[in-house]
Motif scaffolding. Structure first.
Motif, PDB file in Angstrom:
ATOM      1  N   GLU A 239       0.850  -1.184   0.000  1.00  0.00           N
ATOM      2  CA  GLU A 239       0.000   0.000   0.000  1.00  0.00           C
ATOM      3  C   GLU A 239       0.887   1.236   0.000  1.00  0.00           C
ATOM      4  N   LYS A 240       0.485   2.222  -0.763  1.00  0.00           N
ATOM      5  CA  LYS A 240       1.307   3.419  -0.915  1.00  0.00           C
ATOM      6  C   LYS A 240       0.433   4.642  -0.673  1.00  0.00           C
ATOM      7  N   SER A 241       0.925   5.586   0.082  1.00  0.00           N
ATOM      8  CA  SER A 241       0.198   6.819   0.364  1.00  0.00           C
ATOM      9  C   SER A 241       0.728   7.932  -0.535  1.00  0.00           C
ATOM     10  N   ILE A 242      -0.187   8.649  -1.154  1.00  0.00           N
ATOM     11  CA  ILE A 242       0.173   9.817  -1.947  1.00  0.00           C
ATOM     12  C   ILE A 242      -0.788  10.942  -1.613  1.00  0.00           C
ATOM     13  N   THR A 243      -0.440  12.143  -1.984  1.00  0.00           N
ATOM     14  CA  THR A 243      -1.306  13.284  -1.720  1.00  0.00           C
ATOM     15  C   THR A 243      -2.417  13.334  -2.764  1.00  0.00           C
ATOM     16  N   LEU A 244      -3.469  14.050  -2.433  1.00  0.00           N
ATOM     17  CA  LEU A 244      -4.569  14.204  -3.374  1.00  0.00           C
ATOM     18  C   LEU A 244      -4.103  14.934  -4.634  1.00  0.00           C
ATOM     19  N   ASP A 245      -3.167  15.850  -4.465  1.00  0.00           N
ATOM     20  CA  ASP A 245      -2.638  16.572  -5.621  1.00  0.00           C
ATOM     21  C   ASP A 245      -1.893  15.617  -6.559  1.00  0.00           C
ATOM     22  N   GLU A 246      -1.092  14.718  -5.980  1.00  0.00           N
ATOM     23  CA  GLU A 246      -0.373  13.745  -6.803  1.00  0.00           C
ATOM     24  C   GLU A 246      -1.343  12.816  -7.519  1.00  0.00           C
ATOM     25  N   LEU A 247      -2.396  12.427  -6.829  1.00  0.00           N
ATOM     26  CA  LEU A 247      -3.401  11.559  -7.440  1.00  0.00           C
ATOM     27  C   LEU A 247      -4.075  12.256  -8.611  1.00  0.00           C
ATOM     28  N   ALA A 248      -4.410  13.528  -8.428  1.00  0.00           N
ATOM     29  CA  ALA A 248      -5.110  14.273  -9.474  1.00  0.00           C
ATOM     30  C   ALA A 248      -4.226  14.453 -10.714  1.00  0.00           C
ATOM     31  N   ASN A 249      -2.905  14.435 -10.538  1.00  0.00           N
ATOM     32  CA  ASN A 249      -1.987  14.668 -11.655  1.00  0.00           C
ATOM     33  C   ASN A 249      -1.535  13.391 -12.349  1.00  0.00           C
ATOM     34  N   LEU A 250      -1.997  12.228 -11.880  1.00  0.00           N
ATOM     35  CA  LEU A 250      -1.619  10.978 -12.533  1.00  0.00           C
ATOM     36  C   LEU A 250      -2.198  10.920 -13.950  1.00  0.00           C
ATOM     37  N   LYS A 251      -1.429  10.352 -14.860  1.00  0.00           N
ATOM     38  CA  LYS A 251      -1.894  10.202 -16.247  1.00  0.00           C
ATOM     39  C   LYS A 251      -1.405   8.874 -16.786  1.00  0.00           C
ATOM     40  N   VAL A 252      -1.993   8.483 -17.896  1.00  0.00           N
ATOM     41  CA  VAL A 252      -1.645   7.210 -18.511  1.00  0.00           C
ATOM     42  C   VAL A 252      -0.153   7.191 -18.835  1.00  0.00           C
ATOM     43  N   GLY A 253       0.517   6.125 -18.421  1.00  0.00           N
ATOM     44  CA  GLY A 253       1.949   5.985 -18.661  1.00  0.00           C
ATOM     45  C   GLY A 253       2.799   6.280 -17.450  1.00  0.00           C
ATOM     46  N   ASP A 254       2.241   6.919 -16.420  1.00  0.00           N
ATOM     47  CA  ASP A 254       3.001   7.185 -15.190  1.00  0.00           C
ATOM     48  C   ASP A 254       3.340   5.873 -14.492  1.00  0.00           C
ATOM     49  N   VAL A 255       4.465   5.844 -13.811  1.00  0.00           N
ATOM     50  CA  VAL A 255       4.934   4.651 -13.105  1.00  0.00           C
ATOM     51  C   VAL A 255       4.996   4.949 -11.614  1.00  0.00           C
ATOM     52  N   LEU A 256       4.383   4.086 -10.798  1.00  0.00           N
ATOM     53  CA  LEU A 256       4.430   4.202  -9.341  1.00  0.00           C
ATOM     54  C   LEU A 256       5.470   3.213  -8.817  1.00  0.00           C
ATOM     55  N   GLN A 257       6.464   3.726  -8.133  1.00  0.00           N
ATOM     56  CA  GLN A 257       7.527   2.883  -7.598  1.00  0.00           C
ATOM     57  C   GLN A 257       7.060   2.193  -6.317  1.00  0.00           C
ATOM     58  N   LEU A 258       7.265   0.881  -6.223  1.00  0.00           N
ATOM     59  CA  LEU A 258       6.925   0.107  -5.034  1.00  0.00           C
ATOM     60  C   LEU A 258       8.195  -0.447  -4.407  1.00  0.00           C
ATOM     61  N   GLN A 259       8.153  -0.638  -3.097  1.00  0.00           N
ATOM     62  CA  GLN A 259       9.295  -1.185  -2.374  1.00  0.00           C
ATOM     63  C   GLN A 259       9.250  -2.708  -2.280  1.00  0.00           C
ATOM     64  N   ALA A 260       8.112  -3.304  -2.672  1.00  0.00           N
ATOM     65  CA  ALA A 260       7.931  -4.745  -2.508  1.00  0.00           C
ATOM     66  C   ALA A 260       8.829  -5.529  -3.464  1.00  0.00           C
TER      67      ALA A 260
END
Length: 308
Positions: A239-260
């Motif tokens: 599970e990853k926490s991000i801000t609402l601003d970061e969520l609103a700016n997500l677009k197709v092709g963005d990559v979310l880095q995970l530690q798992a």
């Protein structure tokens, strides 16, 4: 292999539905007994007869109950060492004013008090005495299923300070209606679900002489049907926490880095409640999970379920 000391997984999955009053038939019996004993106690202290009945039993959010009684009630915070938790007993304004009249000899011929002023010192002292009576009645009502000691802690005039748990948590709330000399008032009792968690088995079984016997055949059929109920499981890698601003700016092709990593433990959930930790693997070309251990969060799980 599951160890015998763990509760069955079916119990955990059933818990995800929350606790309904219908599943705890001893609760209405306990509140009825409290009302009866409290009425008997009041008849010994008042010249006019008092009648007490249960008007409501249900699951309510702690914050909602406190907000509804703000500036209109006195509340007693009560501690029980056996459960290591706090309960709340409250009297609304009409209850306190009515009991003042009854205990000091009024016959109901004068109009009832309709005043939004703060409670006086004498009204608070009388309420404290009534709280002690109510506490003893509640102790007596629980005797058939649990020997508990209820200790009066304090009276609160502001509901903001009468919190006995997280405001979003759910508690069993019983409302008792008092009637005397043409007046009425309400007492409410709030018991957090964390206090009832270890008593659920006793509350689910009607004590002999306390109610109707349950149909054993129907109970077995009901249990069998419940065990065939389909449930959805979710495997959570991270599970990853991000801000609402970061969520609103997500677009197709963005990559979310995970530690798992492939060796990270997976959490197996049902209805957003964590049940097991698992290891991930592969079999026949598909991913699979191996259950490693239970997640021991019974009280936290129960809290979160009921506040959701």
């Amino acid at each position: 292999m599951m160890q015998s000391h763990h509760s069955p997984i079916t119990d955990r999955l059933l818990d995800a539905a929350g606790t309904s009053i219908e599943r705890l038939p001893m609760l209405p019996i306990i509140f009825d007994r409290m009302a009866r004993v409290f009425a008997d106690t009041m008849r010994q202290r008042a010249a006019s007869p008092c009648y007490v009945s249960v008007s409501y039993i249900g699951n309510d959010r702690i914050g909602d109950v406190l907000d509804a009684n703000e500036a209109n009630a006195l509340a007693a915070v009560v501690y029980t060492p056996e459960w290591d938790t706090r309960l709340l007993i409250g009297f609304d304004r009409d209850f306190i004013f009515s009991m003042m009249e009854v205990m000091y000899g009024s016959d109901g011929s004068e109009p009832p008090i309709d005043d939004e002023r703060p409670f006086s010192n004498i009204e608070t002292r009388v309420a404290r005495s009534l709280f002690n009576d109510a506490i003893k009645c509640l102790e007596d009502a629980f005797k058939s299923i649990s020997d508990i000691t209820l200790k009066f802690e304090r009276i609160e005039t502001r509901m903001d300070f009468a919190v006995i748990g997280r405001r979003n948590n759910t508690a069993v709330v019983g409302r008792l209606l008092m009637q005397a000399i043409g007046r009425g008032g309400e007492m409410f009792v709030m018991v957090p679900h964390t206090a009832l968690t270890p008593l659920r088995q006793n509350l689910a079984q009607v004590v002999s002489g306390e109610g109707n016997h349950r149909d054993k055949g129907w109970t077995q059929q009901f249990q069998a049907e419940i065990q065939r109920t389909h449930v959805d499981l979710e495997a959570v890698l991270e599970e990853k926490s991000i801000t609402l601003d970061e969520l609103a700016n997500l677009k197709v092709g963005d990559v979310l880095q995970l530690q798992a990593t492939p060796r990270s433990k997976i959490t197996l959930q049902c209805n957003d409640q964590s049940l097991f930790t698992c290891s991930i693997g592969q079999a026949d070309g598909s991913y699979c999970l191996k259950v490693d251990d239970f997640i021991h969060q019974e009280e936290d799980i129960f809290d979160d379920i009921l506040s959701s």
